[in-house]
Design an enzyme around this catalytic site. Structure first.
Site, PDB file in Angstrom:
ATOM      1  N   GLY A 297       1.928  70.095  48.780  1.00  0.00           N
ATOM      2  CA  GLY A 297       2.273  69.582  47.305  1.00  0.00           C
ATOM      3  C   GLY A 297       1.229  68.470  47.068  1.00  0.00           C
ATOM      4  O   GLY A 297       0.141  68.341  47.451  1.00  0.00           O
TER       5      GLY A 297
ATOM      6  N   ASP B   7       5.222  64.258  57.863  1.00  0.00           N
ATOM      7  CA  ASP B   7       6.075  64.992  57.016  1.00  0.00           C
ATOM      8  C   ASP B   7       7.155  65.576  57.825  1.00  0.00           C
ATOM      9  O   ASP B   7       7.068  65.640  59.187  1.00  0.00           O
ATOM     10  CB  ASP B   7       5.378  66.242  56.630  1.00  0.00           C
ATOM     11  CG  ASP B   7       6.021  66.774  55.060  1.00  0.00           C
ATOM     12  OD1 ASP B   7       5.483  66.609  54.134  1.00  0.00           O
ATOM     13  OD2 ASP B   7       7.289  67.442  55.325  1.00  0.00           O
TER      14      ASP B   7
ATOM     15  N   TYR C 275      17.482  61.459  40.974  1.00  0.00           N
ATOM     16  CA  TYR C 275      16.247  61.365  40.849  1.00  0.00           C
ATOM     17  C   TYR C 275      15.583  60.262  40.176  1.00  0.00           C
ATOM     18  O   TYR C 275      14.654  59.476  40.455  1.00  0.00           O
ATOM     19  CB  TYR C 275      15.718  62.712  40.673  1.00  0.00           C
ATOM     20  CG  TYR C 275      14.121  62.696  40.729  1.00  0.00           C
ATOM     21  CD1 TYR C 275      13.439  63.037  41.945  1.00  0.00           C
ATOM     22  CD2 TYR C 275      13.264  62.725  39.644  1.00  0.00           C
ATOM     23  CE1 TYR C 275      12.297  63.089  42.046  1.00  0.00           C
ATOM     24  CE2 TYR C 275      11.879  62.708  39.787  1.00  0.00           C
ATOM     25  CZ  TYR C 275      11.247  62.918  40.790  1.00  0.00           C
ATOM     26  OH  TYR C 275       9.947  62.821  41.095  1.00  0.00           O
TER      27      TYR C 275
ATOM     28  N   LYS D 176      13.648  56.613  41.418  1.00  0.00           N
ATOM     29  CA  LYS D 176      12.267  56.492  40.902  1.00  0.00           C
ATOM     30  C   LYS D 176      12.140  55.204  40.138  1.00  0.00           C
ATOM     31  O   LYS D 176      11.160  54.432  40.435  1.00  0.00           O
ATOM     32  CB  LYS D 176      11.837  57.494  40.182  1.00  0.00           C
ATOM     33  CG  LYS D 176      11.392  58.831  40.929  1.00  0.00           C
ATOM     34  CD  LYS D 176      10.534  58.751  42.084  1.00  0.00           C
ATOM     35  CE  LYS D 176      10.325  60.040  42.954  1.00  0.00           C
ATOM     36  NZ  LYS D 176       9.057  59.849  44.184  1.00  0.00           N
TER      37      LYS D 176
ATOM     38  N   ALA E  66       1.971  70.640  38.952  1.00  0.00           N
ATOM     39  CA  ALA E  66       1.939  71.703  39.421  1.00  0.00           C
ATOM     40  C   ALA E  66       1.986  71.717  40.994  1.00  0.00           C
ATOM     41  O   ALA E  66       0.723  71.605  41.713  1.00  0.00           O
ATOM     42  CB  ALA E  66       1.002  72.749  38.994  1.00  0.00           C
TER      43      ALA E  66
HETATM   44  N1  LIG Z   1       5.482  67.648  41.173  1.00  0.00           N
HETATM   45  C1  LIG Z   1       5.873  66.809  40.205  1.00  0.00           C
HETATM   46  O1  LIG Z   1       5.497  67.084  39.175  1.00  0.00           O
HETATM   47  C2  LIG Z   1       6.131  65.276  40.270  1.00  0.00           C
HETATM   48  C3  LIG Z   1       6.463  64.264  39.247  1.00  0.00           C
HETATM   49  C4  LIG Z   1       6.615  63.016  39.399  1.00  0.00           C
HETATM   50  C5  LIG Z   1       6.679  62.734  40.734  1.00  0.00           C
HETATM   51  N2  LIG Z   1       6.570  63.456  41.752  1.00  0.00           N
HETATM   52  C6  LIG Z   1       6.859  63.026  42.975  1.00  0.00           C
HETATM   53  O2  LIG Z   1       5.583  63.127  44.080  1.00  0.00           O
HETATM   54  C7  LIG Z   1       6.001  63.180  45.432  1.00  0.00           C
HETATM   55  C8  LIG Z   1       5.619  64.821  45.932  1.00  0.00           C
HETATM   56  O3  LIG Z   1       6.405  65.565  45.174  1.00  0.00           O
HETATM   57  P1  LIG Z   1       5.880  67.197  45.375  1.00  0.00           P
HETATM   58  O4  LIG Z   1       6.106  67.753  43.609  1.00  0.00           O
HETATM   59  O5  LIG Z   1       4.596  67.253  45.906  1.00  0.00           O
HETATM   60  O6  LIG Z   1       6.939  67.913  46.269  1.00  0.00           O
HETATM   61  P2  LIG Z   1       6.756  68.636  47.356  1.00  0.00           P
HETATM   62  O7  LIG Z   1       8.507  69.072  47.752  1.00  0.00           O
HETATM   63  O8  LIG Z   1       5.745  69.722  47.179  1.00  0.00           O
HETATM   64  O9  LIG Z   1       6.216  67.852  48.531  1.00  0.00           O
HETATM   65  C9  LIG Z   1       7.377  66.541  49.156  1.00  0.00           C
HETATM   66  C10 LIG Z   1       7.069  66.506  50.680  1.00  0.00           C
HETATM   67  O10 LIG Z   1       7.763  65.533  50.968  1.00  0.00           O
HETATM   68  C11 LIG Z   1       8.451  65.922  52.232  1.00  0.00           C
HETATM   69  N3  LIG Z   1       9.498  65.298  52.733  1.00  0.00           N
HETATM   70  C12 LIG Z   1      10.983  65.569  52.169  1.00  0.00           C
HETATM   71  N4  LIG Z   1      11.892  64.653  52.757  1.00  0.00           N
HETATM   72  C13 LIG Z   1      11.124  64.169  53.797  1.00  0.00           C
HETATM   73  C14 LIG Z   1      11.590  63.185  54.778  1.00  0.00           C
HETATM   74  N5  LIG Z   1      12.932  62.905  54.891  1.00  0.00           N
HETATM   75  N6  LIG Z   1      10.751  62.858  55.779  1.00  0.00           N
HETATM   76  C15 LIG Z   1       9.467  63.190  55.642  1.00  0.00           C
HETATM   77  N7  LIG Z   1       9.051  63.974  54.592  1.00  0.00           N
HETATM   78  C16 LIG Z   1       9.868  64.651  53.813  1.00  0.00           C
HETATM   79  C17 LIG Z   1       8.623  67.588  52.230  1.00  0.00           C
HETATM   80  O11 LIG Z   1       8.576  68.137  53.550  1.00  0.00           O
HETATM   81  C18 LIG Z   1       7.382  67.915  51.306  1.00  0.00           C
HETATM   82  O12 LIG Z   1       6.227  68.262  52.181  1.00  0.00           O
HETATM   83  C19 LIG Z   1       7.689  63.140  45.489  1.00  0.00           C
HETATM   84  O13 LIG Z   1       7.898  61.616  45.667  1.00  0.00           O
HETATM   85  C20 LIG Z   1       7.837  63.385  44.027  1.00  0.00           C
HETATM   86  O14 LIG Z   1       9.166  62.716  43.656  1.00  0.00           O
HETATM   87  C21 LIG Z   1       6.407  64.931  41.670  1.00  0.00           C
END
Ligand SMILES: NC(=O)c1ccc[n+]([C@@H]2O[C@H](COP(=O)([O-])OP(=O)(O)OC[C@H]3O[C@@H](n4cnc5c(N)ncnc54)[C@H](O)[C@@H]3O)[C@@H](O)[C@H]2O)c1
Length: 273
Positions: free
Chosen positions: A34, A54, A177, A181, A211
């Site tokens: 991600g 991770d 959530y 944040k 994405a």
């Molecule tokens: N995708 C979006 O549109 C978006 C928007 C705003 C903020 N975010 C933030 O970006 C960050 C990454 O999100 P993403 O979309 O890549 O999600 P994702 O689910 O693809 O990746 C999140 C990662 O965090 C890891 N993870 C979860 N719990 C964990 C734990 N207890 N210990 C260690 N690792 C852990 C997961 O295994 C995963 O690899 C998050 O903090 C999310 O809230 C994402």
């Protein structure tokens, strides 16, 4: 062409082919996939050696792929960011394998999609544990090791907040959530002020809809909601993960030496209108 331009941004900024993070060691939590993986790649492209931390077993393969792709030293370490001992072990491995980290990106996160009135305590607590407490625990371990090393070098923490810290992005229901944040952004300000005298700058990036692996499945199973999101985004599309790289490298490097405690929104204009 545009993709290459984004990936080369770090080099363009520095005018230096080694990149502005050359010689730095970065830790990225949630780095196996991600946005975390995309940001780790941006740091490596800018010259940093990178540790991916991770919960997923695939984190080692991800680190191998990153190393092969960027030529940097990369390691993958299994961690649960909600567990103090696990965090301490993981940073110990980073120190042994790469050295003391000077950059930390807190990207590990989970989401929730339950109406608030139906939300179970355990689910509420899990979201806060991963998104907020995990950010605190990793930041505290990073700071303690930076102070103990007493090298006098600048360090930077970049937390991953969200535009959901500032706007209730409807129509999905995700109060836990959003709350987590908003707290990450306040933690960012508080840590920034306490740790600035220690030589650690703390800031956050607050993405809009990107994405990622987290959103891709959701979009596939909720196509109408995804269309609704895109209608509300002035840029007319979701962000691509590598579009975070320029801002991240800026905040991680001394190019942003006077930026302290900020959560910078990067959302294609979503929260501007
Ligand atoms: N995708 C979006 O549109 C978006 C928007 C705003 C903020 N975010 C933030 O970006 C960050 C990454 O999100 P993403 O979309 O890549 O999600 P994702 O689910 O693809 O990746 C999140 C990662 O965090 C890891 N993870 C979860 N719990 C964990 C734990 N207890 N210990 C260690 N690792 C852990 C997961 O295994 C995963 O690899 C998050 O903090 C999310 O809230 C994402």
């Amino acid at each position: 062409m545009f993709l290459d331009e984004r990936r080369d941004y770090a080099r363009l900024m520095s005018g230096n082919i080694t990149g502005p993070l050359h010689g730095r060691i970065a830790v990225v939590t949630g780095g196996a996939r991600g946005l975390g993986y995309a940001m780790a790649r941006s740091l490596a492209d800018a010259g940093a050696d990178v540790a991916l931390l991770d919960l997923l077993d695939g984190v080692r393969d991800a680190a191998e792929a990153l190393a092969a792709d960027t030529g940097r030293r990369c390691v993958g370490i299994t961690v649960d960011v909600t567990a103090e001992a696990s965090i301490a072990d993981a940073f110990g491995s980073v120190a042994r394998d790469l050295g003391i980290a000077d950059v930390l990106v807190n990207s590990a996160g989970i989401t929730s999609g339950t109406p608030l009135i139906d939300t179970q305590l355990a689910s509420w607590q899990r979201v806060l544990d991963v998104n907020l407490t995990g950010t605190f625990l990793a930041g505290r371990e990073f700071a303690r090791r930076h102070v103990a090393a007493a090298r006098g070098n600048p360090a930077s923490i970049v937390n991953v907040s969200s535009m959901s810290a500032f706007a209730v992005n409807i129509p999905q229901t995700q109060a836990a959530y959003n709350t987590s944040k908003a707290a990450v952004s306040m933690l960012t300000k508080s840590a920034a002020i306490e740790w600035l005298p220690l030589g650690i700058r703390v800031n956050a990036i607050a993405p809009g809809y990107f994405a990622s692996d987290m959103t891709r499945d959701f979009v596939a199973s909720n196509p109408e909601m995804a269309e609704d999101w895109v209608r509300r985004i002035p840029a007319g599309r979701m962000g691509e993960p590598d579009e975070l790289g320029g801002l991240l490298v800026y905040l991680a490097s001394e190019a942003s030496s006077y930026v302290v405690g900020q959560s910078i929104v990067i959302d294609g204009g979503y929260t501007t209108v």
